[in-house]
Write a protein that holds these residues in place. Structure first.
Motif, PDB file in Angstrom:
ATOM      1  N   ASP A   1     -29.626 -11.220   4.209  1.00 51.53           N
ATOM      2  CA  ASP A   1     -31.054 -11.284   4.876  1.00 51.53           C
ATOM      3  C   ASP A   1     -30.972 -11.027   6.766  1.00 51.53           C
ATOM      4  O   ASP A   1     -31.307 -11.773   7.420  1.00 51.53           O
ATOM      5  CB  ASP A   1     -32.062 -13.265   4.659  1.00 51.53           C
TER       6      ASP A   1
ATOM      7  N   LYS B   1     -34.374  -9.861   7.611  1.00 50.23           N
ATOM      8  CA  LYS B   1     -35.574 -10.571   7.981  1.00 50.23           C
ATOM      9  C   LYS B   1     -34.950 -12.562   9.035  1.00 50.23           C
ATOM     10  O   LYS B   1     -35.148 -12.661  10.399  1.00 50.23           O
ATOM     11  CB  LYS B   1     -36.563 -10.924   7.453  1.00 50.23           C
ATOM     12  N   PHE B   2     -34.502 -13.075   7.620  1.00 47.65           N
ATOM     13  CA  PHE B   2     -33.939 -14.421   8.752  1.00 47.65           C
ATOM     14  C   PHE B   2     -32.902 -14.393   9.283  1.00 47.65           C
ATOM     15  O   PHE B   2     -32.087 -15.879   9.802  1.00 47.65           O
ATOM     16  CB  PHE B   2     -35.306 -15.605   7.949  1.00 47.65           C
TER      17      PHE B   2
ATOM     18  N   ASN C   1     -30.300 -12.988  11.210  1.00 45.76           N
ATOM     19  CA  ASN C   1     -29.983 -12.286  12.447  1.00 45.76           C
ATOM     20  C   ASN C   1     -29.407 -13.345  13.014  1.00 45.76           C
ATOM     21  O   ASN C   1     -30.115 -13.952  13.981  1.00 45.76           O
ATOM     22  CB  ASN C   1     -30.463 -11.093  12.882  1.00 45.76           C
TER      23      ASN C   1
ATOM     24  N   LYS D   1     -27.984 -13.349  15.676  1.00 49.73           N
ATOM     25  CA  LYS D   1     -28.084 -12.951  17.280  1.00 49.73           C
ATOM     26  C   LYS D   1     -30.022 -12.351  17.968  1.00 49.73           C
ATOM     27  O   LYS D   1     -29.935 -12.746  18.438  1.00 49.73           O
ATOM     28  CB  LYS D   1     -27.768 -10.993  18.088  1.00 49.73           C
ATOM     29  N   LYS D   2     -30.958 -12.426  16.800  1.00 45.34           N
ATOM     30  CA  LYS D   2     -32.427 -12.458  17.167  1.00 45.34           C
ATOM     31  C   LYS D   2     -32.718 -12.557  15.274  1.00 45.34           C
ATOM     32  O   LYS D   2     -33.082 -12.427  15.046  1.00 45.34           O
ATOM     33  CB  LYS D   2     -32.077 -10.982  17.705  1.00 45.34           C
ATOM     34  N   GLY D   3     -34.052 -13.406  15.908  1.00 41.08           N
ATOM     35  CA  GLY D   3     -34.760 -14.246  14.614  1.00 41.08           C
ATOM     36  C   GLY D   3     -34.345 -15.184  14.097  1.00 41.08           C
ATOM     37  O   GLY D   3     -34.332 -15.554  13.156  1.00 41.08           O
ATOM     38  N   PHE D   4     -32.570 -15.544  14.510  1.00 40.80           N
ATOM     39  CA  PHE D   4     -31.621 -16.190  13.196  1.00 40.80           C
ATOM     40  C   PHE D   4     -33.141 -18.053  13.235  1.00 40.80           C
ATOM     41  O   PHE D   4     -32.986 -18.174  14.210  1.00 40.80           O
ATOM     42  CB  PHE D   4     -30.110 -16.786  13.520  1.00 40.80           C
ATOM     43  N   ASP D   5     -33.302 -17.952  11.510  1.00 42.82           N
ATOM     44  CA  ASP D   5     -33.521 -18.351  10.994  1.00 42.82           C
ATOM     45  C   ASP D   5     -33.240 -19.572   9.936  1.00 42.82           C
ATOM     46  O   ASP D   5     -33.205 -19.462   9.229  1.00 42.82           O
ATOM     47  CB  ASP D   5     -34.884 -19.009  11.425  1.00 42.82           C
TER      48      ASP D   5
ATOM     49  N   ARG E   1     -35.191 -20.682   6.983  1.00 38.57           N
ATOM     50  CA  ARG E   1     -35.162 -19.366   5.926  1.00 38.57           C
ATOM     51  C   ARG E   1     -34.403 -18.937   5.869  1.00 38.57           C
ATOM     52  O   ARG E   1     -34.903 -17.792   4.874  1.00 38.57           O
ATOM     53  CB  ARG E   1     -36.915 -18.716   7.108  1.00 38.57           C
TER      54      ARG E   1
ATOM     55  N   SER F   1     -36.874  -7.456   3.755  1.00 42.30           N
ATOM     56  CA  SER F   1     -36.247  -6.106   5.687  1.00 42.30           C
ATOM     57  C   SER F   1     -37.398  -5.654   5.350  1.00 42.30           C
ATOM     58  O   SER F   1     -39.014  -6.170   4.399  1.00 42.30           O
ATOM     59  CB  SER F   1     -35.610  -5.450   5.159  1.00 42.30           C
ATOM     60  N   ASP F   2     -38.409  -4.365   6.115  1.00 46.26           N
ATOM     61  CA  ASP F   2     -39.468  -4.440   5.785  1.00 46.26           C
ATOM     62  C   ASP F   2     -39.147  -2.663   4.461  1.00 46.26           C
ATOM     63  O   ASP F   2     -40.779  -2.976   4.443  1.00 46.26           O
ATOM     64  CB  ASP F   2     -39.889  -3.595   6.736  1.00 46.26           C
TER      65      ASP F   2
END
Length: 194
Positions: free
Chosen positions: A83, A85-86, A88, A90-94, A97, A103-104
Protein backbone atom coordinates in the motif's frame (compact mmCIF):
# COMPACT_ATOMS: atom_id res chain seq x y z
CA UNK A 1 23.86 -30.13 -22.37
CA UNK A 2 22.93 -33.66 -21.38
CA UNK A 3 20.97 -34.69 -18.31
CA UNK A 4 21.30 -38.11 -16.81
CA UNK A 5 18.91 -40.14 -14.71
CA UNK A 6 17.79 -38.25 -11.64
CA UNK A 7 18.92 -34.81 -12.89
CA UNK A 8 16.74 -35.11 -15.99
CA UNK A 9 13.78 -36.27 -13.87
CA UNK A 10 14.16 -33.32 -11.47
CA UNK A 11 14.29 -30.77 -14.32
CA UNK A 12 11.32 -32.30 -16.12
CA UNK A 13 9.30 -32.64 -12.91
CA UNK A 14 9.98 -28.99 -12.09
CA UNK A 15 8.85 -27.88 -15.54
CA UNK A 16 5.74 -30.06 -15.38
CA UNK A 17 4.83 -28.56 -12.03
CA UNK A 18 5.11 -25.04 -13.46
CA UNK A 19 7.92 -24.19 -11.09
CA UNK A 20 9.16 -20.64 -11.45
CA UNK A 21 12.64 -21.64 -10.30
CA UNK A 22 12.82 -24.13 -13.17
CA UNK A 23 12.11 -21.22 -15.50
CA UNK A 24 14.98 -19.16 -14.00
CA UNK A 25 13.81 -15.57 -14.35
CA UNK A 26 16.13 -13.08 -15.98
CA UNK A 27 17.43 -10.04 -14.09
CA UNK A 28 14.83 -7.78 -15.73
CA UNK A 29 12.08 -9.90 -14.17
CA UNK A 30 13.70 -10.46 -10.79
CA UNK A 31 12.57 -8.32 -7.86
CA UNK A 32 14.76 -8.13 -4.75
CA UNK A 33 13.06 -7.10 -1.48
CA UNK A 34 15.32 -6.20 1.43
CA UNK A 35 13.77 -7.11 4.78
CA UNK A 36 15.18 -6.77 8.29
CA UNK A 37 16.27 -10.42 8.17
CA UNK A 38 17.73 -10.47 4.65
CA UNK A 39 16.94 -10.26 0.95
CA UNK A 40 14.03 -11.98 -0.72
CA UNK A 41 14.45 -12.73 -4.43
CA UNK A 42 11.22 -12.95 -6.42
CA UNK A 43 11.02 -14.30 -9.97
CA UNK A 44 8.32 -12.18 -11.61
CA UNK A 45 6.01 -13.87 -14.13
CA UNK A 46 5.18 -11.59 -17.07
CA UNK A 47 4.16 -14.76 -18.95
CA UNK A 48 1.23 -15.12 -16.52
CA UNK A 49 0.40 -11.49 -15.72
CA UNK A 50 2.14 -9.02 -18.06
CA UNK A 51 0.12 -5.94 -16.99
CA UNK A 52 0.52 -6.61 -13.27
CA UNK A 53 4.25 -7.30 -13.56
CA UNK A 54 4.75 -4.12 -15.62
CA UNK A 55 2.96 -2.09 -12.94
CA UNK A 56 4.98 -3.65 -10.12
CA UNK A 57 8.24 -2.95 -11.96
CA UNK A 58 7.18 0.67 -12.59
CA UNK A 59 6.44 1.16 -8.87
CA UNK A 60 9.72 -0.54 -7.88
CA UNK A 61 11.67 1.76 -10.21
CA UNK A 62 9.91 4.79 -8.71
CA UNK A 63 11.02 3.54 -5.24
CA UNK A 64 7.34 3.52 -4.25
CA UNK A 65 7.69 0.24 -2.33
CA UNK A 66 10.65 1.34 -0.20
CA UNK A 67 9.67 1.50 3.51
CA UNK A 68 6.16 0.12 2.90
CA UNK A 69 4.68 -1.89 5.78
CA UNK A 70 3.54 -5.49 5.89
CA UNK A 71 0.19 -4.27 7.23
CA UNK A 72 -1.62 -7.64 7.22
CA UNK A 73 0.20 -10.84 8.13
CA UNK A 74 -1.66 -14.04 8.95
CA UNK A 75 0.45 -16.87 10.36
CA UNK A 76 0.20 -19.97 8.18
CA UNK A 77 -1.43 -18.01 5.34
CA UNK A 78 0.29 -14.91 3.90
CA UNK A 79 2.06 -11.56 4.41
CA UNK A 80 0.50 -8.57 2.62
CA UNK A 81 2.25 -5.31 1.71
CA UNK A 82 2.41 -2.75 -1.08
CA UNK A 83 0.00 0.00 0.00
CA UNK A 84 2.14 2.86 -1.30
CA UNK A 85 -0.47 5.49 -0.39
CA UNK A 86 -0.97 4.75 3.33
CA UNK A 87 1.70 2.14 4.11
CA UNK A 88 4.97 4.07 3.73
CA UNK A 89 6.45 4.04 7.23
CA UNK A 90 8.70 7.04 6.51
CA UNK A 91 6.10 9.31 4.91
CA UNK A 92 2.35 9.34 5.32
CA UNK A 93 2.00 6.06 7.24
CA UNK A 94 -1.54 5.69 8.54
CA UNK A 95 -1.98 2.43 10.49
CA UNK A 96 -5.76 2.83 10.40
CA UNK A 97 -5.84 3.11 6.60
CA UNK A 98 -2.90 0.92 5.59
CA UNK A 99 -4.29 -1.73 3.30
CA UNK A 100 -7.03 0.48 1.88
CA UNK A 101 -4.87 2.39 -0.60
CA UNK A 102 -2.99 1.73 -3.78
CA UNK A 103 -0.96 3.98 -6.05
CA UNK A 104 -1.68 6.81 -8.49
CA UNK A 105 -1.57 4.26 -11.31
CA UNK A 106 -4.84 2.75 -12.62
CA UNK A 107 -6.32 -0.46 -11.24
CA UNK A 108 -5.66 -3.52 -13.37
CA UNK A 109 -7.91 -6.06 -15.08
CA UNK A 110 -7.60 -9.56 -13.60
CA UNK A 111 -5.01 -11.85 -15.17
CA UNK A 112 -6.04 -15.14 -13.56
CA UNK A 113 -4.35 -18.36 -14.65
CA UNK A 114 -4.72 -22.11 -14.39
CA UNK A 115 -0.99 -22.62 -15.12
CA UNK A 116 0.20 -21.82 -11.58
CA UNK A 117 -1.20 -22.28 -8.09
CA UNK A 118 -1.11 -20.51 -4.75
CA UNK A 119 1.54 -22.52 -2.89
CA UNK A 120 4.23 -21.51 -0.41
CA UNK A 121 6.34 -18.68 -1.81
CA UNK A 122 3.91 -17.58 -4.52
CA UNK A 123 3.37 -13.82 -4.82
CA UNK A 124 -0.17 -12.71 -5.66
CA UNK A 125 -1.89 -9.38 -6.13
CA UNK A 126 -4.26 -8.17 -3.42
CA UNK A 127 -7.57 -6.70 -4.53
CA UNK A 128 -10.96 -5.57 -3.29
CA UNK A 129 -14.23 -7.44 -4.05
CA UNK A 130 -13.96 -6.39 -7.71
CA UNK A 131 -11.64 -8.87 -9.49
CA UNK A 132 -10.36 -5.94 -11.59
CA UNK A 133 -9.23 -3.80 -8.65
CA UNK A 134 -5.61 -4.89 -8.09
CA UNK A 135 -3.25 -1.92 -8.05
CA UNK A 136 -0.04 -2.00 -5.98
CA UNK A 137 -0.63 -4.33 -3.04
CA UNK A 138 0.66 -7.89 -3.10
CA UNK A 139 1.07 -10.82 -0.74
CA UNK A 140 3.54 -13.66 -0.24
CA UNK A 141 2.16 -17.07 0.66
CA UNK A 142 3.40 -18.90 3.78
CA UNK A 143 1.48 -22.07 2.80
CA UNK A 144 -0.71 -23.45 0.00
CA UNK A 145 -4.19 -21.91 -0.38
CA UNK A 146 -6.08 -23.66 -3.22
CA UNK A 147 -9.22 -21.48 -2.76
CA UNK A 148 -7.20 -18.52 -4.13
CA UNK A 149 -6.48 -20.32 -7.42
CA UNK A 150 -8.28 -18.60 -10.30
CA UNK A 151 -9.48 -15.83 -7.96
CA UNK A 152 -6.31 -13.74 -7.59
CA UNK A 153 -3.53 -12.85 -10.03
CA UNK A 154 -0.18 -14.60 -9.57
CA UNK A 155 2.76 -12.32 -10.34
CA UNK A 156 5.76 -14.35 -9.18
CA UNK A 157 7.37 -16.76 -6.78
CA UNK A 158 10.08 -16.42 -4.14
CA UNK A 159 13.29 -18.01 -5.42
CA UNK A 160 15.31 -17.38 -2.25
CA UNK A 161 14.78 -15.73 1.12
CA UNK A 162 11.63 -17.47 2.40
CA UNK A 163 13.43 -17.75 5.75
CA UNK A 164 13.30 -13.93 5.93
CA UNK A 165 9.63 -13.91 4.89
CA UNK A 166 8.85 -16.42 7.65
CA UNK A 167 10.28 -13.95 10.21
CA UNK A 168 7.96 -11.06 9.22
CA UNK A 169 6.03 -9.92 12.29
CA UNK A 170 2.62 -11.62 12.41
CA UNK A 171 -0.64 -9.81 12.98
CA UNK A 172 -3.53 -10.29 15.36
CA UNK A 173 -5.82 -13.14 14.28
CA UNK A 174 -8.77 -11.38 15.92
CA UNK A 175 -8.06 -8.33 13.71
CA UNK A 176 -7.77 -10.27 10.42
CA UNK A 177 -3.98 -10.16 10.59
CA UNK A 178 -3.60 -6.42 11.23
CA UNK A 179 -0.09 -5.77 12.52
CA UNK A 180 0.74 -3.29 15.28
CA UNK A 181 4.19 -1.73 14.67
CA UNK A 182 4.67 -3.73 11.44
CA UNK A 183 7.81 -4.83 9.66
CA UNK A 184 8.48 -3.18 6.29
CA UNK A 185 10.13 -3.61 2.93
CA UNK A 186 13.29 -1.60 3.55
CA UNK A 187 14.22 -1.39 -0.12
CA UNK A 188 12.91 -2.98 -3.29
CA UNK A 189 14.76 -3.13 -6.61
CA UNK A 190 14.78 -4.90 -9.96
CA UNK A 191 17.95 -7.00 -10.21
CA UNK A 192 18.80 -5.63 -13.68
CA UNK A 193 19.09 -2.10 -12.22
CA UNK A 194 21.90 -2.83 -9.73
Amino acid sequence: MKFTGLAAFVVLAGLAAGSVSALAADAENTMVITLKDGDVTVALRPDLAPKHVAQIKKLVREHAYDNVAFHRVIDGFMAQTGDVKFGNMKKGFDPNRAGTGGSDLPDLPAEFTTKAHFVRGVVGMARAQDPNSANSQFFIMFAPAPPLDGQYTIVGEVESGMDAVDKIKKGDDAQNGAVADPDRMIKVRIAADK
